[in-house]
Design an enzyme around this catalytic site. Structure first.
Site, PDB file in Angstrom:
ATOM      1  N   ASP A  10      48.009  40.418  45.934  1.00  0.00           N
ATOM      2  CA  ASP A  10      47.622  39.203  45.210  1.00  0.00           C
ATOM      3  C   ASP A  10      46.610  39.602  44.139  1.00  0.00           C
ATOM      4  O   ASP A  10      45.521  40.094  44.455  1.00  0.00           O
ATOM      5  CB  ASP A  10      47.014  38.197  46.184  1.00  0.00           C
ATOM      6  CG  ASP A  10      46.861  36.803  45.590  1.00  0.00           C
ATOM      7  OD1 ASP A  10      47.268  36.600  44.442  1.00  0.00           O
ATOM      8  OD2 ASP A  10      46.334  35.921  46.293  1.00  0.00           O
ATOM      9  N   ASP A 104      51.673  36.503  39.968  1.00  0.00           N
ATOM     10  CA  ASP A 104      50.506  37.277  40.385  1.00  0.00           C
ATOM     11  C   ASP A 104      50.532  37.715  41.841  1.00  0.00           C
ATOM     12  O   ASP A 104      49.523  38.227  42.337  1.00  0.00           O
ATOM     13  CB  ASP A 104      49.228  36.473  40.124  1.00  0.00           C
ATOM     14  CG  ASP A 104      49.148  35.204  40.965  1.00  0.00           C
ATOM     15  OD1 ASP A 104      50.202  34.598  41.244  1.00  0.00           O
ATOM     16  OD2 ASP A 104      48.031  34.813  41.350  1.00  0.00           O
ATOM     17  N   GLU A 105      51.650  37.562  42.547  1.00  0.00           N
ATOM     18  CA  GLU A 105      51.664  38.029  43.932  1.00  0.00           C
ATOM     19  C   GLU A 105      53.076  38.389  44.370  1.00  0.00           C
ATOM     20  O   GLU A 105      54.069  37.906  43.815  1.00  0.00           O
ATOM     21  CB  GLU A 105      51.072  36.982  44.880  1.00  0.00           C
ATOM     22  CG  GLU A 105      51.844  35.687  44.953  1.00  0.00           C
ATOM     23  CD  GLU A 105      51.306  34.756  46.031  1.00  0.00           C
ATOM     24  OE1 GLU A 105      51.167  35.200  47.190  1.00  0.00           O
ATOM     25  OE2 GLU A 105      51.048  33.588  45.709  1.00  0.00           O
TER      26      GLU A 105
END
Length: 363
Positions: A10, A104-105
């Site tokens: 993350d 983003d993850e």
């Protein structure tokens, strides 16, 4: 049977961190990515802003009240997508089993890493180092033997954290978590659990699956499993996206068709951008309306052909607002989304629109 090696990566305050990386004048300052106007929403907050209580999905007015010196910058989604592509390329140097969750993850299965046998925590450390070297951004990683525990671990030591949860650690870790800190348990579900005396993971583990299913339906079975750290979901590199949505909670409740239509227009534009960003094309359009007394209703249509531009989507959204009639009374939230028309939703996904606006990065 050997345990899997699962990593959840993350990125830390992703949008805000990219802005601070690219503009030295923003470094070390409280920063929000999003719109500053009266109906603007924080898409991401830097850690300097979070120290004042500023969070993603917070109305801009509330964010400025908490942090009067807060700087706002407009999102640059092309820049974020490019960095995301760089990061995913790094992931794939270590394993082909990469399941992106958002820009983003992602989850990675490193049971058999391409770089040769190594403990999953060591692989995670090398991935973090490569991300920092090649993008100048930090990431936090959770390492465990299933996806749920890896996700839980990744949020425990932010920013720039690396947390390992092994088989001997899981029970104690989950027992001590507040119920709202379980991934997938949003505010509404947490409120219902607290109302029946389930405040922590230890309380949840003591409830029988049969009782949870009676109280919470199909999601009760999932709650029973995560209470004891059970999650057999594989990392799915080609996992199909099933929905895309946006929503806005108002700083003050809104009444009247004209005011709601104006807000809905902004949501249409935002949703269309999200559809372009993800490449998703659904079948059904869903309007979510939450009244001032917290009652949530949805209105759904399956248009043929499916809208391909802002104006077509706007006409459909406006039709949902008006039929069977515009909302009466005051409204605290509007949401708009599209899904693939699948009748049976994933039991882990309690709400098409998510529980905390996860359309925005939270890292």
């Amino acid at each position: 049977m050997s345990l899997r090696g699962i990593i959840h990566v993350d990125m830390d305050a992703f949008y805000a961190s990219v802005e601070q990386r690219d503009d030295p004048a923003l470094r070390g300052r409280p920063l929000a990515v999003g719109g500053r106007d009266g109906r603007g929403v924080v898409a991401a907050a830097s850690y300097e802003a979070r120290a004042f209580g500023v969070r993603s999905a917070m109305p801009a007015g509330e964010a400025l009240r908490r942090c009067p010196d807060l700087l706002f910058v407009r999102p640059r989604f092309d820049a974020y997508k490019e960095v995301s592509r760089q990061i995913r390329a790094i992931f794939r140097r270590f394993t082909p089993l990469v399941e992106p969750v958002s820009l983003d993850e992602a989850y990675l299965d490193v049971t058999r890493p391409l770089t040769g046998p190594a403990p999953p925590a060591e692989v995670a450390a090398r991935i973090k180092a490569a991300i920092l070297s090649e993008t100048q951004l930090t990431a936090s990683a959770g390492v465990s033997f299933n996806k749920f525990l890896a996700k839980t671990a990744s949020g425990m030591n932010k920013p720039d954290g690396l947390t390992l949860v092994g088989p001997d650690d899981a029970a104690a870790l989950l027992a001590g978590l507040a119920i709202e800190d379980f991934h997938g348990v949003g505010p509404r579900t947490a409120e219902k659990l607290r109302a029946v005396g389930i405040l922590t993971g230890a309380d949840l583990a003591q409830a029988s699956e049969a009782w949870l299913v009676r109280r919470f339906g199909r999601s009760g079975a999932w709650l029973a499993r995560i209470a004891v750290g059970q999650d057999d979901r594989p990392v799915e590199p080609d996992r199909p996206r099933r929905s895309v949505s946006v929503e806005q909670t108002f700083a003050r409740d809104v009444a009247g068709r004209a005011a709601l239509a104006e807000i809905l227009r902004e949501l249409v534009i935002d949703l269309n951008r999200r559809l372009e960003e993800t490449g998703f094309r659904g079948r059904s359009v869903i309007l979510k309306i939450r009244s001032a007394d917290f009652v949530t209703r949805t209105r759904t249509t399956t248009p043929k052909p499916f809208p391909q531009d802002v104006e077509s989507l706007w006409k459909i959204a406006l039709g949902l607002l008006d039929r069977p009639e515009p909302p009466r009374g005051r409204v605290r939230l509007l949401g708009l989304g599209v899904n693939d028309g699948t009748e049976e939703a994933d039991p882990r996904q309690f709400d098409l629109f998510g529980t905390n606006g996860r359309d925005f990065p939270q890292g």
